[in-house]
Design an enzyme around this catalytic site. Structure first.
Site, PDB file in Angstrom:
ATOM      1  N   ASP A   1      48.262  39.519  39.149  1.00  0.00           N
ATOM      2  CA  ASP A   1      47.817  40.871  38.806  1.00  0.00           C
ATOM      3  C   ASP A   1      48.640  41.332  37.603  1.00  0.00           C
ATOM      4  O   ASP A   1      49.836  41.592  37.721  1.00  0.00           O
ATOM      5  CB  ASP A   1      48.031  41.784  40.029  1.00  0.00           C
ATOM      6  CG  ASP A   1      47.532  43.209  39.799  1.00  0.00           C
ATOM      7  OD1 ASP A   1      47.495  43.647  38.635  1.00  0.00           O
ATOM      8  OD2 ASP A   1      47.209  43.888  40.800  1.00  0.00           O
TER       9      ASP A   1
ATOM     10  N   TYR B   1      50.453  45.522  45.295  1.00  0.00           N
ATOM     11  CA  TYR B   1      49.718  46.793  45.238  1.00  0.00           C
ATOM     12  C   TYR B   1      49.145  47.129  46.633  1.00  0.00           C
ATOM     13  O   TYR B   1      48.595  46.252  47.307  1.00  0.00           O
ATOM     14  CB  TYR B   1      48.587  46.666  44.208  1.00  0.00           C
ATOM     15  CG  TYR B   1      47.693  47.862  44.143  1.00  0.00           C
ATOM     16  CD1 TYR B   1      48.134  49.044  43.576  1.00  0.00           C
ATOM     17  CD2 TYR B   1      46.406  47.822  44.665  1.00  0.00           C
ATOM     18  CE1 TYR B   1      47.313  50.159  43.534  1.00  0.00           C
ATOM     19  CE2 TYR B   1      45.576  48.932  44.621  1.00  0.00           C
ATOM     20  CZ  TYR B   1      46.041  50.095  44.048  1.00  0.00           C
ATOM     21  OH  TYR B   1      45.235  51.193  44.011  1.00  0.00           O
TER      22      TYR B   1
ATOM     23  N   LYS C   1      43.919  51.378  34.409  1.00  0.00           N
ATOM     24  CA  LYS C   1      45.260  51.805  34.019  1.00  0.00           C
ATOM     25  C   LYS C   1      45.428  51.714  32.491  1.00  0.00           C
ATOM     26  O   LYS C   1      44.720  52.385  31.774  1.00  0.00           O
ATOM     27  CB  LYS C   1      46.294  50.985  34.794  1.00  0.00           C
ATOM     28  CG  LYS C   1      45.976  50.846  36.295  1.00  0.00           C
ATOM     29  CD  LYS C   1      46.001  52.166  37.056  1.00  0.00           C
ATOM     30  CE  LYS C   1      45.378  52.067  38.441  1.00  0.00           C
ATOM     31  NZ  LYS C   1      45.928  51.066  39.327  1.00  0.00           N
TER      32      LYS C   1
ATOM     33  N   ARG D   1      22.629  42.395  36.938  1.00  0.00           N
ATOM     34  CA  ARG D   1      23.804  42.097  37.758  1.00  0.00           C
ATOM     35  C   ARG D   1      24.411  40.773  37.301  1.00  0.00           C
ATOM     36  O   ARG D   1      25.616  40.569  37.329  1.00  0.00           O
ATOM     37  CB  ARG D   1      23.440  42.056  39.253  1.00  0.00           C
ATOM     38  CG  ARG D   1      24.609  41.662  40.134  1.00  0.00           C
ATOM     39  CD  ARG D   1      24.497  42.054  41.615  1.00  0.00           C
ATOM     40  NE  ARG D   1      23.166  42.177  42.132  1.00  0.00           N
ATOM     41  CZ  ARG D   1      22.351  41.144  42.441  1.00  0.00           C
ATOM     42  NH1 ARG D   1      22.780  39.896  42.286  1.00  0.00           N
ATOM     43  NH2 ARG D   1      21.146  41.357  42.904  1.00  0.00           N
TER      44      ARG D   1
HETATM   45  C1  LIG Z   1      45.449  50.408  40.464  1.00  0.00           C
HETATM   46  C2  LIG Z   1      45.852  49.013  40.726  1.00  0.00           C
HETATM   47  C3  LIG Z   1      44.994  48.119  41.361  1.00  0.00           C
HETATM   48  C4  LIG Z   1      43.630  48.527  41.876  1.00  0.00           C
HETATM   49  O1  LIG Z   1      42.770  48.871  40.860  1.00  0.00           O
HETATM   50  P1  LIG Z   1      41.558  49.937  41.013  1.00  0.00           P
HETATM   51  O2  LIG Z   1      40.974  49.979  39.650  1.00  0.00           O
HETATM   52  O3  LIG Z   1      42.169  51.224  41.448  1.00  0.00           O
HETATM   53  O4  LIG Z   1      40.644  49.398  42.040  1.00  0.00           O
HETATM   54  C5  LIG Z   1      45.419  46.817  41.528  1.00  0.00           C
HETATM   55  N1  LIG Z   1      46.645  46.426  41.130  1.00  0.00           N
HETATM   56  C6  LIG Z   1      47.504  47.261  40.536  1.00  0.00           C
HETATM   57  C7  LIG Z   1      48.832  46.754  40.106  1.00  0.00           C
HETATM   58  C8  LIG Z   1      47.152  48.583  40.312  1.00  0.00           C
HETATM   59  O5  LIG Z   1      48.013  49.416  39.736  1.00  0.00           O
END
Ligand SMILES: *Cc1c(COP(=O)(O)O)cnc(C)c1O
Length: 380
Positions: free
Chosen positions: A173, A101, A198, A49
């Site tokens: 982000d 988000y 993504k 971990r």
């Molecule tokens: C999908 C997404 C998240 C969350 O990510 P997960 O991998 O689904 O937990 C956060 N910010 C943005 C802009 C996203 O598109």
């Protein structure tokens, strides 16, 4: 390899050759603990971990690509975001972009709020509104640019400067852009966050999250939180993200080119009320985006003229999968009001331009002529 361009760097990072046998793919170290040979001096790894060589290879990779000093890999984007928020304590205040988000919105309002951390949502396209929201206990300014799903642009340099004036940290982000198109640390941001699910992973086959910093004190605190909270990324998934990153550049270039063509087509279609895409000169914040990013990305949103057209379009379109998510090799059509932003009350959604006829399209790697033809028949 820092002297090379991004296109080359995605292939030739620190871990391009595995040191024991010269393998050109990072080995997947399936182990939960490491044997200690010396009672007085433990080796680099103990319990996994806290650290694992495969996960660390991914962490080094993202740190290098973002121009940071330390990267951290988590079991999802939300795990990365939530862990970063644990830098805060009860009594602190966060300023957060209003069209954040949906999952981040849920975490901030439902969890942070309950833990005595207050928050203010603001329209970050307007720096004055951010300035007005600052309180003596503001510790974090949280950005998402381009934002989701209306791709609003925040002036990153202006906000990091403001945050520094008041002694707050900035989080950003960077999921939509990836380090290929935007490197927030270079613009003064403290913590860069990713849903690697993504574009970085890129194949709709893995959930992962990443955080990157370039300050050693912050790195120390995040490392502690990663271990303490424990939402770390597994080794198979770390490997999948590394594999995805190898083709990031070629995928993003291809999808971005197609996205621009599609956005231009939609902008002139009579059944389309509005198109949101930072690659269009008509997009609000276009100039700021040009100054802080290297491209508009491969996600666009558009609003259809009425509910009937909307229903027919979703029914007739053939190529994209109709799903939550983005950044895959296949095009993905999403319905923000019922998917990514379902956690947000309708009233809040409408304030943010997320109407019931708004669709988001993540352009994949299909032939653009096929995509245009498909849109044409579905809109007809
Ligand atoms: C999908 C997404 C998240 C969350 O990510 P997960 O991998 O689904 O937990 C956060 N910010 C943005 C802009 C996203 O598109």
């Amino acid at each position: 390899m820092s002297e090379f361009t991004f296109q080359t760097k995605v292939l030739h990072g620190k871990h391009r050759i595995e040191p024991t046998y010269g393998g050109v793919s990072v080995p997947i170290h399936h182990t939960s603990t490491h044997h200690q040979y010396d009672i007085d001096a433990f080796g680099k790894y103990d319990y996994n971990r806290a650290g694992n060589p495969t996960r660390e290879a991914l962490e080094d990779t993202i740190a290098e690509l973002e121009g940071g000093t330390r990267g951290f890999a988590f079991s999802s984007g939300m795990a990365a975001i939530s862990t970063a928020f644990l830098l805060l304590s009860a009594g602190d205040h966060v300023i957060i972009t209003e069209d954040v988000y949906g999952g981040t919105y849920r975490f901030v309002t439902e969890v942070l709020g309950r833990m005595g951390i207050s928050y203010t949502y603001v329209d970050m396209t307007d720096i004055e509104k951010v300035r007005e929201a600052i309180q003596p206990n503001t510790k974090v300014i949280y950005m998402e640019t381009p934002s989701n799903p209306t791709l609003k642009i925040t002036d990153i340099r202006a906000l990091t400067q403001l945050a520094k004036e008041v002694g707050a940290l900035t989080f950003l982000d960077n999921t939509f852009m990836t380090p290929q198109l935007q490197r927030p640390l270079e613009l003064g941001v403290d913590v860069v966050l990713h849903s690697a699910t993504k574009f970085l992973g890129g194949h709709s086959d893995v959930l992962a999250g990443l955080a990157v910093v370039n300050d050693s004190q912050l790195a120390y605190r995040l490392e502690f939180l990663q271990k303490a909270f424990g939402a770390v990324l597994g080794v198979q998934d770390a490997w999948l993200v590394m594999r995805g990153i190898k083709t990031l550049h070629v995928r993003m270039e291809q999808s971005m080119k197609a996205a621009l063509q599609l956005a231009s087509y939609l902008e002139h279609h009579s059944k389309v009320k509005r198109v949101y895409y930072p690659g269009l000169a008509s997009h609000e914040g276009y100039e700021i985006h040009q100054e802080q990013a290297y491209g508009p990305g491969a996600v666009l949103s558009f609003e259809l003229c009425d509910e009937d057209t909307f229903r027919l379009f979703v029914e007739k379109i053939k190529i994209p999968v109709f799903a939550v998510s983005l950044g895959g090799v296949e095009s993905i059509l999403s319905y923000p009001a019922k998917m990514s932003h379902a956690a947000m009350p309708q009233e809040e959604r409408e304030k943010r331009g997320i109407s019931n006829t708004l669709l988001r399209f993540s352009v994949g790697l299909e032939n653009i002529e096929d995509i245009l033809q498909d849109f044409e028949q579905a809109l007809r």
